[in-house]
Design a protein around this motif. Structure first.
Motif, mmCIF file in Angstrom:
data_model
loop_
_atom_site.group_PDB
_atom_site.id
_atom_site.type_symbol
_atom_site.label_atom_id
_atom_site.label_comp_id
_atom_site.label_asym_id
_atom_site.label_seq_id
_atom_site.Cartn_x
_atom_site.Cartn_y
_atom_site.Cartn_z
ATOM 1 N N ALA A 104 18.543 24.513 3.958
ATOM 2 C CA ALA A 104 19.852 24.870 3.399
ATOM 3 C C ALA A 104 20.696 25.642 4.406
ATOM 4 O O ALA A 104 21.896 25.383 4.557
ATOM 5 C CB ALA A 104 19.662 25.690 2.126
ATOM 6 N N ARG A 138 19.609 27.920 -10.098
ATOM 7 C CA ARG A 138 18.973 28.063 -8.803
ATOM 8 C C ARG A 138 17.459 27.923 -8.932
ATOM 9 O O ARG A 138 16.847 28.486 -9.816
ATOM 10 C CB ARG A 138 19.304 29.428 -8.203
ATOM 11 C CG ARG A 138 18.559 29.680 -6.898
ATOM 12 C CD ARG A 138 19.066 30.907 -6.181
ATOM 13 N NE ARG A 138 18.324 31.126 -4.966
ATOM 14 C CZ ARG A 138 18.641 32.050 -4.073
ATOM 15 N NH1 ARG A 138 19.683 32.811 -4.278
ATOM 16 N NH2 ARG A 138 17.915 32.197 -3.000
ATOM 17 N N SER A 196 17.256 21.392 -3.212
ATOM 18 C CA SER A 196 16.166 21.103 -4.144
ATOM 19 C C SER A 196 16.471 19.864 -4.968
ATOM 20 O O SER A 196 15.605 19.015 -5.184
ATOM 21 C CB SER A 196 15.939 22.309 -5.058
ATOM 22 O OG SER A 196 14.940 22.042 -6.017
ATOM 23 N N GLU A 240 20.441 26.418 -1.600
ATOM 24 C CA GLU A 240 19.057 25.969 -1.780
ATOM 25 C C GLU A 240 18.910 25.076 -3.003
ATOM 26 O O GLU A 240 18.135 24.118 -2.988
ATOM 27 C CB GLU A 240 18.131 27.177 -1.914
ATOM 28 C CG GLU A 240 18.037 28.018 -0.645
ATOM 29 C CD GLU A 240 17.243 29.288 -0.885
ATOM 30 O OE1 GLU A 240 16.167 29.192 -1.510
ATOM 31 O OE2 GLU A 240 17.695 30.367 -0.474
ATOM 32 N N LEU A 288 12.926 25.343 1.503
ATOM 33 C CA LEU A 288 14.292 24.960 1.146
ATOM 34 C C LEU A 288 15.329 25.771 1.908
ATOM 35 O O LEU A 288 16.359 25.233 2.338
ATOM 36 C CB LEU A 288 14.507 25.149 -0.356
ATOM 37 C CG LEU A 288 13.715 24.247 -1.295
ATOM 38 C CD1 LEU A 288 13.948 24.672 -2.735
ATOM 39 C CD2 LEU A 288 14.101 22.795 -1.110
ATOM 40 N N LYS A 289 15.081 27.057 2.078
ATOM 41 C CA LYS A 289 16.070 27.937 2.703
ATOM 42 C C LYS A 289 16.349 27.527 4.148
ATOM 43 O O LYS A 289 17.487 27.577 4.618
ATOM 44 C CB LYS A 289 15.596 29.389 2.655
ATOM 45 C CG LYS A 289 16.641 30.408 3.099
ATOM 46 C CD LYS A 289 16.146 31.822 2.916
ATOM 47 C CE LYS A 289 17.258 32.830 3.207
ATOM 48 N NZ LYS A 289 17.856 32.669 4.549
ATOM 49 N N ASP A 297 11.959 28.591 -3.899
ATOM 50 C CA ASP A 297 11.321 27.778 -2.869
ATOM 51 C C ASP A 297 10.025 27.170 -3.369
ATOM 52 O O ASP A 297 9.714 26.021 -3.107
ATOM 53 C CB ASP A 297 11.022 28.630 -1.626
ATOM 54 C CG ASP A 297 12.285 28.962 -0.868
ATOM 55 O OD1 ASP A 297 12.207 29.746 0.076
ATOM 56 O OD2 ASP A 297 13.353 28.437 -1.222
#
Length: 506
Positions: free
Chosen positions: A395, A110, A406, A402, A391-392, A113
């Motif tokens: 997403a 993961r 990315s 996320e 990103l969130k 951001d």
């Protein structure tokens, strides 16, 4: 007492299949890296072959030979009542790289951001996407090459304290720099393409002229040398006259130069020696890669019916077929268990790769469509209307993780009426609000700090960093004093004590 015994314990662990590892890598490959990967698979797998037929309509799921869809498009229509998606090839139920991936698998590697936001991170990482030929543990080989000139300038632009608009202008200017470090683009053309004023582009360029190496992004040799002389505090009227008459220096017209500069022979000799110590090509000292033409993965153009039409660039998508007839032939001729296992593995790998490439294309289209929806104001009205985005947000809107977003935005480019941009270009950082309000863009906060200081006068109070924090907190921005100091220093603004002295002297 020490002893040995057997115990049975139940626990949860994360298992990533080799195919899922490859799917993750495929998603973040650039179109060039993807083509190299496909070429390698074609050499290894006799059941795979390229589809040499001309692009036609997308094949249906019931076709005998699975292949990548030749054309994928998603039309977005913007209206007063909302945003609707028509004729989309993307299934709204897709939740990740594969629909059957477990929640645990989706959390692998993961990324935060900040790792995908040009406002906080180094844009030089934009071209360092994962390779399909990494080690078996899923780790990627570290990039040990020297930073290119453009990466060096982009990193400085990210820390220069620009607001979102000026940062976008700076990136466009850097894209117009040649290998020698000179700006070859026309400012008026860049301003017109980005939909902003020429004065603003010139102001951003003035800040960029302070980047290292000195003299970078000059528009001519005299301007490049002038910037270096200013840094050395050696730019005076005589030197200015010498730079205005470099053609006389090339002709060795020393008498004419003495008259133009108003100096004697000794002074002229010293001035010429100083020029020889300068660097006429400030960008030549940087290592770099061979310049490659950026091929966009997605095209965005105005829709005659309103809104924007988002389409995949089918020229960048490898089109593969599984040769079912050859598969049947070699399967029938397989004698030993080893031969049968090899043919079965080749068939499974070929079918998986075709499916993965198709899913990759749909995922890119889905993410790009949402980014266009979020940044439609930028496309319509210009760079000043670039919205804070992370990103969130993307997403959550498309029900993906996320990390998937990315990877999709790494090394992917979109062609718009305002130019070709990397998908990460549309992401900007944000600062939390003190209340329940929406977060604030970090670039906007920097701009507000600069605006506060610009309005200081000798008669009024000069704002300390603590006072700026109080004013920003009153405006609903939750920020620490050290952050204000960091932003102020990035903007090259002196401390309150120094500013007070400067104002009194002025």
């Amino acid at each position: 007492m020490v002893g040995q015994r057997l115990e049975i314990r139940q626990g949860q662990g994360l298992v990533i299949t080799p195919q899922l590892q490859q799917a993750i890598k495929l998603l973040q490959l650039s179109n060039q890296e993807l083509d190299e990967y496909v070429e390698t698979e074609l050499e290894k797998n006799p059941l795979l072959q390229r589809d040499e037929t001309e692009a036609g309509p997308a094949r249906e799921a019931g076709d005998e030979i699975p292949a990548l869809a030749s054309s994928e498009s998603s039309e977005l229509s913007f209206s007063d009542t909302g945003i609707s998606e028509r004729n989309s090839t993307v299934d709204a139920g897709d939740s990740d790289v594969y629909g059957d991936a477990t929640p645990g698998e989706r959390t692998v590697d993961r990324l935060s951001d900040e790792a995908a936001q040009p406002g906080l991170s180094d844009w030089s990482s934009a071209g360092k996407g994962g390779s399909a030929f990494s080690d078996g543990e899923g780790g990627e080989r570290p990039d040990q090459r020297e930073a290119t000139l453009w990466e060096h300038l982009q990193a400085q632009a990210s820390s220069a304290g620009f607001d979102a608009t000026d940062h976008a202008i700076a990136i466009s200017l850097i894209d117009a720099v040649d290998e020698g470090g000179y700006l070859r683009g026309e400012l008026a053309e860049i301003a017109d393409r980005l939909g902003c004023g020429l004065e603003r582009v010139e102001a951003v360029l003035t800040v960029c002229h302070g980047f290292e190496p000195t003299g970078i992004m000059a528009r001519s040799v005299p301007e490049c040398l002038k910037l270096q002389l200013i840094e050395r505090n050696r730019f005076d009227p005589a030197m200015e006259a010498l730079l205005d008459n470099l053609e006389m220096l090339a002709r060795r017209d020393l008498q004419g130069l003495r008259q133009a500069c108003g100096v004697d022979s000794e002074d002229l000799s010293e001035m010429i020696s100083e020029l020889k110590g300068l660097t006429p090509r400030p960008g030549a000292g940087f290592g770099g890669e061979t310049a490659q033409t950026v091929i966009p993965d997605v095209h965005v153009r105005p829709d005659p019916a309103g809104g924007w039409k988002v389409e995949l660039n089918t020229d960048t998508l490898p089109k593969l077929l599984v040769d079912k007839r050859y598969h049947a032939s070699v399967s029938a001729g397989a004698r030993t268990e080893t031969e049968k296992a090899f043919v079965a593995d080749c068939a499974a790998q070929a079918n998986w790769l075709v499916k993965s490439l198709d899913q990759r294309a749909k995922t890119i289209l889905k993410v790009a469509s949402e980014i266009v929806r979020q940044q439609d104001a930028f496309l319509a009205f210009g760079v000043e209307f670039l919205r804070p985005l992370n990103l969130k947000t993307v997403a959550d809107a498309i029900s993906m993780h996320e990390s998937t977003v990315s990877r999709v935005t790494s090394n992917k480019y979109v062609s718009t009426p305002r130019g070709v941009f990397e998908l990460k270009f549309f992401f900007t950082a944000s600062i939390a609000s003190t209340g329940d309000g929406a977060a604030h863009s970090a670039e906007a906060v920097r701009h507000r700090i600069k605006s506060m200081i610009d309005h200081e006068t000798a008669e009024g109070d000069v704002l300390s960093d603590d006072r700026i924090v109080e004013l920003l907190n009153e405006a609903g921005i939750d920020i620490a004093r050290r952050t204000v100091a960091k932003y102020r220093e990035a903007l090259r603004i002196p401390s309150s004590v120094q500013r007070r002295r400067m104002l009194k002297f002025a």
